[in-house]
Design an enzyme around this catalytic site. Structure first.
Site, PDB file in Angstrom:
ATOM      1  CD  GLU A 124      -5.076   6.105  -8.602  1.00 22.01           C
ATOM      2  OE1 GLU A 124      -5.406   5.126  -9.316  1.00 22.01           O
ATOM      3  OE2 GLU A 124      -5.633   6.369  -7.517  1.00 22.01           O
ATOM      4  NE  ARG A 128      -3.428  -4.573  -6.443  1.00 25.32           N
ATOM      5  CZ  ARG A 128      -4.163  -4.028  -5.490  1.00 25.32           C
ATOM      6  NH1 ARG A 128      -3.810  -2.887  -4.951  1.00 25.32           N
ATOM      7  NH2 ARG A 128      -5.259  -4.623  -5.078  1.00 25.32           N
ATOM      8  CG  ASP A 163     -12.537   6.728  -5.821  1.00 22.52           C
ATOM      9  OD1 ASP A 163     -11.823   6.848  -6.830  1.00 22.52           O
ATOM     10  OD2 ASP A 163     -12.821   5.626  -5.319  1.00 22.52           O
ATOM     11  NE  ARG A 181      -3.888   0.396   0.923  1.00 26.89           N
ATOM     12  CZ  ARG A 181      -5.035   0.306   0.237  1.00 26.89           C
ATOM     13  NH1 ARG A 181      -5.312   1.202  -0.707  1.00 26.89           N
ATOM     14  NH2 ARG A 181      -5.883  -0.669   0.475  1.00 26.89           N
ATOM     15  CG  HIS A 224      -3.360   3.273  -7.218  1.00 25.12           C
ATOM     16  ND1 HIS A 224      -3.378   4.269  -6.284  1.00 25.12           N
ATOM     17  CD2 HIS A 224      -4.545   2.616  -7.080  1.00 25.12           C
ATOM     18  CE1 HIS A 224      -4.505   4.213  -5.598  1.00 25.12           C
ATOM     19  NE2 HIS A 224      -5.234   3.220  -6.073  1.00 25.12           N
TER      20      HIS A 224
END
Length: 312
Positions: A271, A89, A212, A66, A167
């Site tokens: 991103e 990832r 978001d 993270r 990201h």
């Protein structure tokens, strides 16, 4: 080491995971974990960390790391049937000893080439052969560049389609004192409202609650202004039409087990992505998506990000 050779150091990171360390002459550095092909650190000449890594980041496969720059491939978020953000990832990448030539403007010798190919399990979940090559480079001015090249290597004659994002978690002094320029007047999908489409109004984007959003058809340059640090991050991107802007704020943060409750105050995700129009590759075709990050003093005026000038 000859000048044309990439200069990097292979080291052991957290929990014994392999990482690559890139160093530039003026004490600037970057770190990339082979787990996830994941950039976890980018430091300037003063040793200041420019990326945000969660205070509760878990460096234990198969959990993704993270923070830093997770790679979302072959699926962004839940835009498809795979696990959220795809599998790139949380796979072990390899150093690519003999990558195909990559034309570059950078004079950097501090770079590494990585490669990911699908595992048998990946092919069961997503039955497409591919090669995902990525170069991570630290430039002579401290800029960090990630260049991804994804090729369809299938022999079955079938194309495949994917969505993608870098990201990136930027480190900021205080999220309520940060603004983002370059996305004004653009359409976006609001992930907090079932991806309903809206148009961004007015001035630069500021933050006072959970955000978001997927901005569509974005310019190649976006700026993140951190007033307290008197620093501006400049995001330059090619092959990536969209830009996701995310901060979980306080309530959402408490539901994310590997994110500290207070982390949201010191992070912002902007991103570079390809989401609204997924990329389709026929066998033998290759897509390239490039991200360049730089940090400059905030004398960098907002006038320089006039939308007309941004595109020049």
């Amino acid at each position: 080491m000859a000048t044309e050779r990439p200069s990097f150091e292979l080291a052991k990171g957290i929990n014994g995971l392999d990482k690559i360390v890139l160093r530039e002459s003026r004490n600037r550095s970057a770190e990339v974990y082979l787990y996830g092909g994941h950039v976890t650190s980018w430091k300037n000449e003063n040793g200041e960390e420019l990326l945000h890594l969660s205070s509760k980041a878990i460096f234990k496969p198969p959990k993704p790391i993270r923070g830093g720059i997770p790679l979302c491939f072959p699926q962004f978020s839940n835009f498809g049937t795979l696990e959220s953000h795809g599998f790139a990832r949380n796979r072990i990448w390899e150093v690519d000893a003999s990558p195909p030539p990559l034309p570059t403007n950078s004079s950097s010798n501090a770079f590494v080439d990585l490669i990911l190919r699908p595992t048998e399990d990946d092919l069961k979940a997503w039955p497409h052969n591919f090669e995902f090559r990525m170069r991570v480079a630290l430039g002579s001015e401290g800029e960090l560049t990630l260049t991804s090249r994804i090729r369809n290597t299938s022999s079955d004659g079938k194309p495949f389609t994917f969505t993608f994002a870098y990201h990136t978690y930027f480190s900021v002094s205080d999220i309520s004192e940060v603004r983002v320029e370059g996305l004004e007047t653009l359409d976006y999908l609001d992930n907090l409202k079932n991806r309903e489409r809206f148009t961004e109004q007015g001035d630069a984007i500021t933050f006072e609650s959970e955000t978001d959003k997927i901005y569509l058809s974005t310019p190649t340059k976006i700026a993140i202004l951190d007033h307290e640090k008197k620093r501006t991050f400049v995001v330059r991107k090619d092959g990536l039409a969209d830009a996701v802007v995310w901060n979980p704020w306080d309530k959402r943060s408490k539901t994310i087990s590997d994110l500290g409750d207070e982390d949201y105050k010191h992070m912002l995700c902007v991103e570079a992505a390809a989401i609204e129009r997924p990329i389709t590759l026929k066998p033998g075709e290759e897509w390239k998506g490039r991200l360049e990050l730089s940090a400059v003093p905030s004398s960098y005026s907002s006038g320089q990000l006039d939308p007309k000038k941004v595109l020049e």
